[in-house]
Every structure is written in structure tokens, then in C-alpha cells.
Scaffold this motif. Structure first.
Motif, short mmCIF file in Angstrom:
data_model
loop_
_atom_site.label_atom_id
_atom_site.label_comp_id
_atom_site.label_asym_id
_atom_site.label_seq_id
_atom_site.Cartn_x
_atom_site.Cartn_y
_atom_site.Cartn_z
N GLU A 45 68.73 -6.01 -0.55
CA GLU A 45 69.00 -4.58 -0.62
C GLU A 45 68.17 -3.86 -1.69
O GLU A 45 67.66 -2.77 -1.48
CB GLU A 45 70.48 -4.33 -0.89
N GLY A 46 68.10 -4.46 -2.88
CA GLY A 46 67.46 -3.81 -4.01
C GLY A 46 68.43 -2.92 -4.77
O GLY A 46 69.43 -2.43 -4.24
N GLY A 47 68.14 -2.75 -6.07
CA GLY A 47 68.89 -1.81 -6.89
C GLY A 47 70.36 -2.11 -7.06
O GLY A 47 71.17 -1.20 -7.22
N ASN A 48 70.72 -3.38 -7.11
CA ASN A 48 72.13 -3.76 -7.22
C ASN A 48 72.56 -3.77 -8.70
O ASN A 48 72.95 -4.78 -9.26
CB ASN A 48 72.34 -5.15 -6.58
N VAL A 49 72.50 -2.59 -9.31
CA VAL A 49 72.55 -2.48 -10.77
C VAL A 49 73.92 -2.75 -11.37
O VAL A 49 74.02 -3.03 -12.57
CB VAL A 49 72.05 -1.09 -11.21
N ASN A 50 74.97 -2.67 -10.59
CA ASN A 50 76.31 -2.89 -11.12
C ASN A 50 76.77 -4.34 -11.02
O ASN A 50 77.92 -4.64 -11.35
CB ASN A 50 77.31 -1.99 -10.39
N SER A 51 75.88 -5.23 -10.58
CA SER A 51 76.29 -6.63 -10.39
C SER A 51 76.02 -7.48 -11.62
O SER A 51 75.19 -7.15 -12.47
CB SER A 51 75.55 -7.22 -9.19
N ASP A 52 76.72 -8.60 -11.67
CA ASP A 52 76.54 -9.53 -12.78
C ASP A 52 75.16 -10.17 -12.77
O ASP A 52 74.54 -10.37 -13.82
CB ASP A 52 77.64 -10.60 -12.77
N VAL A 53 74.63 -10.48 -11.58
CA VAL A 53 73.33 -11.13 -11.51
C VAL A 53 72.22 -10.19 -11.95
O VAL A 53 71.26 -10.60 -12.62
CB VAL A 53 73.07 -11.69 -10.10
N TRP A 54 72.32 -8.91 -11.58
CA TRP A 54 71.34 -7.93 -12.08
C TRP A 54 71.30 -7.96 -13.61
O TRP A 54 70.24 -7.96 -14.23
CB TRP A 54 71.69 -6.53 -11.58
N LEU A 55 72.48 -8.01 -14.23
CA LEU A 55 72.54 -8.09 -15.69
C LEU A 55 71.83 -9.33 -16.20
O LEU A 55 71.03 -9.26 -17.14
CB LEU A 55 74.00 -8.09 -16.14
N LEU A 56 72.10 -10.48 -15.59
CA LEU A 56 71.48 -11.73 -16.04
C LEU A 56 69.96 -11.67 -15.93
O LEU A 56 69.25 -12.22 -16.76
CB LEU A 56 72.01 -12.90 -15.23
N GLU A 57 69.47 -11.00 -14.90
CA GLU A 57 68.02 -10.88 -14.71
C GLU A 57 67.35 -10.11 -15.86
O GLU A 57 66.18 -10.33 -16.17
CB GLU A 57 67.70 -10.15 -13.40
N GLN A 58 68.10 -9.21 -16.47
CA GLN A 58 67.51 -8.34 -17.50
C GLN A 58 67.56 -8.93 -18.90
O GLN A 58 66.91 -8.42 -19.82
CB GLN A 58 68.24 -6.97 -17.53
N LEU A 59 68.33 -9.98 -19.11
CA LEU A 59 68.54 -10.51 -20.45
C LEU A 59 67.27 -11.12 -21.03
O LEU A 59 66.46 -11.71 -20.30
CB LEU A 59 69.65 -11.57 -20.43
N SER A 60 67.12 -11.00 -22.31
CA SER A 60 65.99 -11.65 -22.99
C SER A 60 66.11 -13.16 -22.82
O SER A 60 67.19 -13.73 -23.00
CB SER A 60 66.01 -11.29 -24.48
N GLY A 61 65.00 -13.80 -22.45
CA GLY A 61 65.03 -15.24 -22.23
C GLY A 61 65.70 -15.65 -20.94
O GLY A 61 66.05 -16.82 -20.76
N THR A 62 65.86 -14.72 -19.99
CA THR A 62 66.51 -15.05 -18.72
C THR A 62 65.76 -16.16 -18.00
O THR A 62 64.52 -16.21 -18.03
CB THR A 62 66.58 -13.81 -17.81
N PRO A 63 66.48 -17.04 -17.32
CA PRO A 63 65.82 -18.09 -16.53
C PRO A 63 65.31 -17.58 -15.19
O PRO A 63 64.63 -18.32 -14.48
CB PRO A 63 66.92 -19.13 -16.35
N PHE A 64 65.64 -16.35 -14.81
CA PHE A 64 65.14 -15.80 -13.56
C PHE A 64 63.64 -15.53 -13.69
O PHE A 64 63.22 -14.79 -14.58
CB PHE A 64 65.87 -14.50 -13.21
N VAL A 65 62.85 -16.10 -12.79
CA VAL A 65 61.40 -15.95 -12.90
C VAL A 65 60.94 -14.57 -12.45
O VAL A 65 59.85 -14.13 -12.80
CB VAL A 65 60.65 -17.05 -12.12
#
Length: 428
Positions: A45-65
Motif C-alpha cells: 500500500e505505502g504510507g502505513n505511518v501509524n503502524s509499528d513496523v513503519w516505526l521500526l523502519e525509521q529507527l536508528s540502526g534499524t535492521p530493515f535494509v
């Protein structure tokens, strides 16, 4: 599970974590065998800004590539995408409703987002596609994760409330309903991720579906499913309800008879036994796991592998379908099956091998109600980002142009040729 053969273990490896195993019911309403393709909201979908995974993607040192970002913009392009799925020859589309959109703050439900998913469902129906809807596909609202997510004892009541609101609004449009995707899947909690996310949300209890304390969360996940099923059936008794399970075909190695059998039982039986109250079990299979005297057998260097390091083993689907049907006693809907590869000729061979195994199951009298391929489009594959290619349709994310691959036309032609036959036909 083997780090060589399971796509979920690839995610765990990126984090340095271990994969953790985790009255009469109505028959499915439709007699027609479903030929479908699947997506999940956060992945397309894109733009799923209210989700927990979106938050994890933005964190410093995130494991999401990668960050999911706009994904493939399916949120705005669903009408064209659904029309394409139908033109290719399919009769079903499995997608998820994003809880973080529908209930962005606790107890505050969005009529606008509910109307969006109503339009998706209506679009499916106009194009002759039976909608298979998933209520939870790995992502949760940020507020739910901050409250402890599926480690919170109140989660069943909260999840059942969400399920009831969706079904009250949309249930007449839904063909099949999956409460929780791969309910048995989780990884050991990541203290670093939890700490960073807790700091970002001001919570000391932050927990996500994929990274939780499974000794606490998995019994609660089963309770969430049961509570949701009760709430759904109170509103729409005839709607087929189940959950989906991540299942490798767990096998004994020749030198360790019984080892794989025992591991398979330990991994899956509690989930399949719980599903005996459901209308169906959603089976999601990609590969096999061979167990030797010392545990999972590592792949030899010459073993054909996917982009994720999985063994290319399409016959795995037959093994998991047979086992799920035997233990649960329920009809089976294959809700995911596919292969991560840039080699589309390999994808075609994989599809043919999987369907051959599934056809053998049906000839042996196993009640299989449909085959849904993962995935409809190349999309965001969680920690692995946009590199793995599971889609039947390629997407140029710079232009969002969709290009069907030969595999899309191959499987679509099979679906078109065979979807008109009666359910009782034993030929796939």
C-alpha cells in the motif's frame, strides 16, 4: 528451523535471532475452487505511518535494509491492480485490511478507511474475484504495540473489537476471512529494537507481532483468534473463518527416522489442533526442512536455492497440506505458496511442481478449497526490503509501472482453464 531453508529464518539471521516455533462449524460457502494471488497491506500500500513496523523502519540502526515508503502505491492504484489480476485469469484476490489505518488511535475507528476497503472489496466483486481478507498481516497499530501488543492479556478483547467492527461494516462483501497471518510465526524478542521503539513511543511495554516473547505472546495470539472468531460468527455465522500458518514440509533424513516427525509435531500440532473449531486452515508453504541426528540438515553447496537461500522444493506443498488436513480435520486453503527468484523460468517450474503435489492431494481425497500464490506483485519483503522477487507481476517503483511476467500468464492460463470446472473435479 533450518537457517538454510526457511525464508523467515533469513529475517531472524539479519537480527542475530533464533526462530521460535511457535460445536459444529460451517463449511466454506463457495463450492468453486479458488485460483488466486495475494498481497499484504504494508508490503504494497505505502504510507502505513501509524503502524509499528513503519516505526521500526525509521529507527536508528534499524535492521530493515529498506524503508517501505510508498511501496508499490497499491493504496491508490488498487483498481487497476485488481483489474489486472482478473484479466490474467484469476478468480480470487487475497489482501489484508490494515488495522493501523482502520483504528489509528485506540477506540477511534476511521469511517473513511473502512470505506476505502469497501471500495476494494466492491472492485473485486465487479471483476469476478472472490475476496480472501486477512485482518492482521504482521503489522499492528503503533498504540497496540506500545501497550504490549500480543503480550498484553487484554489483546483478545481489543482484537475481537477490531474484527467485529470490520465484519459489521464489510462482512457482506468478504468471501473468506483469515484472522491472523502466520499466527505461529515469531522471532525471539530483540532487546535493542524494543528499547529503541519504547523510547520512541514513551512505552515500557512495546512489543510487535514478529518480535515478541513467544512464551507469552503465542497463547495470547491463539486467544485473539478464538475471540475474533466468536465475534465474527455472532455477526455473520456463514462467513468462513480461519487463520493461516507458516509451514515447512518437515521431513526425516534417512539416517534419523522419526526426528523430523517429532519436530513437525512439536512445531505445528498445537496450532492445527486449535484450528479444529475453524472453517478452514490457511497453509503457507515455501520449502522443506530435513531433520537429521543433530537437528536440521544444512543444504549442500550444489542444492538449488532461492534468493533467500531456501531450497527450491515445490513438492513441499503436498507434505504440508496433507499434514494440516490430517491433524486439523479441516478443509485446506493454500493462502501462500511461491518462490523468491529473479529467474521467472524457475518460478514457472516451481508453480508446476507445487500444483502437481496439490493435485495429488486432491486425488487422494483431501479437501483443498483453493490455491493462492504469493505474491501478485514484487513488493516490500520486510527486513529484506525490495530485493527478493516473489511477484508474478514486476513493478518499476520509479514509475510504478506494472509488467506481468511469463509466470503470471502461465498460472493465469491454468486458472482460467480450470476455474470453470465443478469443485468435485479431482484435476488441478
Amino acid at each position: 528451523m533450518s537457517l538454510d531453508t526457511d525464508r523467515r529464518a533469513v529475517i531472524a539471521g539479519a537480527l542475530g535471532l533464533g526462530l521460535m516455533p511457535g460445536a459444529a462449524v460451517a463449511r466454506a460457502a463457495s463450492p468453486a475452487f479458488l485460483w488466486g494471488v495475494a498481497t499484504a497491506a504494508h508490503q504494497v500500500e505505502g504510507g502505513n505511518v501509524n503502524s509499528d513496523v513503519w516505526l521500526l523502519e525509521q529507527l536508528s540502526g534499524t535492521p530493515f535494509v529498506d524503508k517501505s515508503g510508498d511501496a508499490i502505491d497499491h493504496y491508490h492504484r488498487f483498481e487497476d491492480d485488481i483489474a489486472l489480476i482478473a484479466r490474467l485469469g484469476f478468480s480470487s484476490y487475497r489482501f489484508s485490511i490494515e488495522w493501523a489505518r482502520v483504528e489509528p488511535a485506540e477506540g477511534q475507528f476511521s469511517d473513511a478507511e473502512m470505506a476505502h476497503y469497501a471500495r476494494m472489496l466492491d472492485c473485486c466483486r465487479r471483476h469476478g474475484l472472490t475476496p480472501v481478507v486477512t485482518l492482521h498481516h504482521f503489522t499492528s497499530p503503533r498504540w497496540f504495540a506500545a501497550s504490549g501488543g500480543f503480550e498484553n492479556q487484554n489483546a483478545p478483547a481489543v482484537f475481537a473489537r477490531y474484527a467485529a467492527r470490520v465484519v459489521a461494516a464489510l462482512g457482506d462483501r468478504i468471501g473468506w476471512l483469515c484472522t491472523i497471518n502466520e499466527a505461529n510465526l515469531s522471532f525471539a524478542p530483540s532487546p535493542r529494537l524494543r528499547t529503541s521503539a519504547a523510547t520512541a513511543t514513551g512505552s515500557t511495554h512495546f512489543s510487535t507481532f514478529l518480535f515478541s516473547d513467544t512464551s507469552v505472546s503465542k497463547p495470547i495470539v491463539r486467544a485473539c483468534h478464538a475471540a475474533a472468531r466468536t465475534a465474527i460468527k455472532a455477526i455473520r455465522p456463514a462467513l468462513p473463518v480461519g487463520y493461516t500458518l507458516a509451514m515447512d514440509d518437515v521431513q526425516d533424513s534417512p539416517d534419523a527416522p522419526g526426528r523430523g516427525t517429532a519436530m513437525r509435531s512439536a512445531m505445528y500440532d498445537v496450532w492445527l489442533e486449535a484450528a479444529r473449531q475453524d472453517d478452514f486452515v490457511g497453509v503457507q508453504t515455501y520449502t522443506r526442512l530435513v531433520v537429521g541426528p543433530k537437528g536440521p540438515v544444512r543444504l549442500s553447496p550444489e542444492t538449488p536455492r532461492t534468493q533467500l537461500g531456501q531450497e527450491v522444493y515445490p513438492a513441499a506443498l503436498g507434505g504440508t497440506v496433507r499434514y494440516a488436513a490430517k491433524v486439523s480435520g479441516r478443509p485446506i486453503l493454500v493462502t501462500e505458496n511461491g518462490v523468491g527468484t529473479e529467474d521467472d523460468a524457475l518460478r514457472i517450474r516451481y508453480i508446476d511442481g507445487a500444483l502437481a503435489a496439490l493435485g495429488a492431494c486432491r486425488r487422494d481425497g483431501i479437501d483443498v478449497r483453493g490455491y493462492v500464490h504469493w505474491s501478485a506483485f514484487d513488493n516490500f519483503e520486510w527486513l529484506m526490503g525490495y530485493r527478493p522477487k516473489f511477484g508474478l507481476v514486476a513493478v518499476d517503483r520509479a514509475t510504478q509501472t506494472r509488467t506481468p511476467k511469463p509466470s503470471a500468464r502461465h498460472l493465469g492460463a491454468i486458472a482460467r482453464a480450470r476455474r470453470s470446472g465443478p469443485w468435485g473435479s479431482q484435476d488441478l
